[in-house]
Scaffold this active site. Structure first.
Site, PDB file in Angstrom:
ATOM      1  N   ASP A   1       0.831  -1.195   0.000  1.00 28.33           N
ATOM      2  CA  ASP A   1       0.000   0.000   0.000  1.00 28.33           C
ATOM      3  C   ASP A   1       0.876   1.259   0.000  1.00 28.33           C
ATOM      4  OD1 ASP A   1      -1.735   2.046   0.400  1.00 28.33           O
ATOM      5  OD2 ASP A   1      -2.552   1.340   2.302  1.00 28.33           O
TER       6      ASP A   1
ATOM      7  N   ASN B   1       0.578   4.864   9.417  1.00 26.04           N
ATOM      8  CA  ASN B   1       1.869   5.551   9.538  1.00 26.04           C
ATOM      9  C   ASN B   1       2.960   4.686  10.166  1.00 26.04           C
ATOM     10  OD1 ASN B   1       0.894   5.523  12.101  1.00 26.04           O
ATOM     11  ND2 ASN B   1       0.690   7.748  12.308  1.00 26.04           N
TER      12      ASN B   1
ATOM     13  N   SER C   1      29.231  10.679   3.997  1.00 22.05           N
ATOM     14  CA  SER C   1      29.634   9.379   4.539  1.00 22.05           C
ATOM     15  C   SER C   1      29.663   9.384   6.071  1.00 22.05           C
ATOM     16  CB  SER C   1      31.000   8.977   3.989  1.00 22.05           C
ATOM     17  OG  SER C   1      31.930  10.026   4.172  1.00 22.05           O
TER      18      SER C   1
HETATM   19 CA    CA Z   1      -0.450   4.509  13.601  1.00 23.08          CA
END
Ligand code: CA
Length: 574
Positions: free
Chosen positions: A209, A228, A262
């Site tokens: 998704d 999230n 780096s």
């Molecule tokens: Ca969440």
């Protein structure tokens, strides 16, 4: 008979080659990384040194030592097989040369891995032979000539050889196919650790998704799924309130994004890979993984590290600090760093920034181009440095880009450049890992070898020439002042802007107060990068400064942290 002997030999050499190829500032100009003659020479000298030292440590023959080295290598990426093949085809010459008391410099010149251009001085890591360079090399070449091993054509492009093509391809894939050069949004967060996966930015918890990724504002309070990836979702059965709303609303979640080089990616070659006395079957277990992370260890870096420190110090990365402050920030980190990145080539990296100004939480962006604007391997190194004018213009371009890509309420911290004179001051008379057994290679010698081969990661600071070191520091200071000026004079709509000094002296002092020595803060193998301890001390000091001067950057402590831990445990880990 034409045998690709040099190509085969280059297999173990190749393992060690990428470290300077990748760390070299010029790397960005050569995205199809092909080892230069300097890198080939360095790789050969390192491998031959290790073989010679293994023989000494185990009181064994050169043949046995070569086989021992191969047996330590993992089979992943065909490393071990290729090593055995190299010994089979190439070993006899090395045995004859080392048995005749030739050192690694002479061996690699006799076998033409190291070449001396007409009019150039001989590049050598070890003291020159007592009988003189010319005489010894002539003798060595005669030994090779008389060798019964099949002779082969010389080839500068080792990757064109069929037997090596596979390994080269894998390394090239690692180098060129990493996400900074892709710009497909769904590819930015990954469920795979290396190849710019979750070692670099928060793990994608639902790869199928594209609208699920760390850092976004929760979709419908994550009632049905964790949009999230912070491990918080679902509804509290006691009161019907979504957990994300209950625990995170008003907590002002935010992520951390590093724009680095780096040092920010935590470039690290473990000394056990080149120290004969410490080598064992376990030594190279992390080599294949490290190769697929471009020899970087962002998972342990000062900015975005999420694993516990391997050095046992208690300091945390900026990301872990943010996570401890507010568990809703879980997995919201992006390490957009690249070996060789500088203000001048950052535009190629910044396109991989993953932040939607409308859908996502604000971010703390740390701009830390700490070396490559003054560090290069060029003979005329000062001329190749970024000027304050060039620097100003590129930093402003970057900030404008950020302003159009960051959610409102973000923060940008411009991190200054260090004064790299501490490298020479603290290391020049100490022994490099390759010189510890025989007490022969100091960092002064190592630095000069790299400069001679024109592959020094920082000719200006890794130099015996004090005037040059001072000039390099002066330019670094000018560039830091440019950042300071930008931070005090420029305003942007979507973020506020701060400047923080890269104060190495400060962390050296802290380290000394704990009984440490300054040299213990520098990467032993490359003699250049800040090591894990230094990175974490620097991160901790940055955190303290932010907390003291601009606490709004860090956000509030989330009072629901204990409940989040109670309900969601480790929130799915990292
Ligand atoms: Ca969440």
């Amino acid at each position: 008979m034409k045998s690709p002997r040099k190509g085969l030999w280059a297999a173990p050499v190749l393992l060690l080659l990428p470290f300077y190829t990748l760390a070299s500032p010029a790397y960005e100009d050569r995205p199809r990384a092909r080892p230069s003659t300097g890198h080939t020479c360095l790789g050969c000298v390192v491998v031959v040194s290790v073989i010679e030292q293994l023989a000494r440590v185990h009181n064994a023959t050169v043949q046995a030592s070569m086989e021992r080295l191969c047996s330590y290598l993992p089979e992943k990426l065909s490393l071990r097989t290729t090593c055995y093949l190299a010994v089979y085809t190439f070993g006899p010459d090395v045995i004859r040369l080392l048995s005749a008391d030739m050192n690694a410099d002479v061996v690699c010149h006799a076998l033409e891995f190291c070449q001396r251009d007409p009019g150039q001085t001989v590049c050598h890591l070890y003291p020159l032979p007592k009988e003189g360079w010319k005489f010894t090399l002539k003798k060595a070449r005669q030994i090779v000539k008389k060798s019964p091993s099949p002779k082969y054509r010389s080839s500068s492009d080792i990757c064109s050889l069929p037997l090596l093509a596979k390994i080269c391809q894998k390394i090239k894939f690692t180098v060129t196919n990493s996400v900074p050069f892709r710009d497909v949004d769904s590819d930015k967060h990954s469920a795979f650790p290396t190849l710019r996966g979750y070692h670099w930015r928060g793990r994608d918890c639902n790869d199928s998704d594209g609208m699920t990724y760390p850092g976004r504002r929760p979709d419908n309070w994550d009632v049905h799924q964790d949009s999230n990836c912070n491990g918080i979702w679902g509804v509290d059965p006691k009161d019907g309130i979504p957990y994300e709303k209950k625990f995170c609303e008003g907590s002002e979640p935010r992520g951390v994004i590093l724009l680095g080089d780096s040092a920010g990616a935590h470039f690290h070659i473990p000394p056990k890979w080149i120290t004969a006395s410490q080598m064992s079957l376990k030594s190279f277990s992390d080599l294949p993984r490290a190769l697929t992370d471009e020899l970087n260890w962002p998972q342990l870096s000062g900015a975005t590290g999420f694993l516990n420190s391997t050095s046992g110090i208690k300091e945390n990365s900026i990301y872990l600090h943010l996570w401890k402050r507010n568990r809703c920030n879980h997995r919201d980190y992006q390490n957009l760093s690249k070996n060789g990145a500088s203000s001048q080539n950052l535009e190629r990296l910044i396109g991989s920034l993953s932040r939607n100004p409308l859908l996502d939480h604000p971010a703390i962006v740390i701009y830390a181009m700490i070396g490559n604007d003054v560090c290069n391997g060029k003979t005329d190194t000062v001329r190749a440095m970024t000027t304050p004018e060039q620097f100003y213009s590129k930093v402003m371009e970057t900030l404008k880009y950020l302003n159009s890509h960051l959610p409102n309420g973000s923060h940008v911290i411009l991190y200054g450049l260090p004064d790299g004179t501490f490298l020479w001051d603290n290391l020049h008379n100490r022994y490099h890992p390759l010189g510890q057994l025989n007490k022969d290679v100091t960092y002064e010698r190592f630095y000069s070898f790299l400069s001679c081969l024109q592959i020094s990661p920082c000719h200006g600071w890794m130099s015996a020439n004090q005037t040059l070191r001072t000039l390099t520091s002066q330019r670094a200071e000018q560039l830091s002042n440019t950042l300071k000026k930008i931070a005090t004079t420029q305003k942007f709509t979507n973020f506020d802007l701060f400047y923080v000094d890269f104060d190495f002296q400060e962390i050296v002092k802290k380290w000394q107060e704990r009984g440490g020595q300054p040299w213990q803060l520098i990467e032993p193998v490359d003699g250049f990068h800040p090591n894990e301890v230094a990175s974490l001390l620097l991160a901790d000091s940055l955190w303290d400064k932010l907390q003291l001067q601009w606490p709004q950057v860090l956000g509030k402590e989330n009072p629901f942290n204990p409940q989040i831990e109670q309900v969601f445990g480790d929130q799915g880990g990292h």
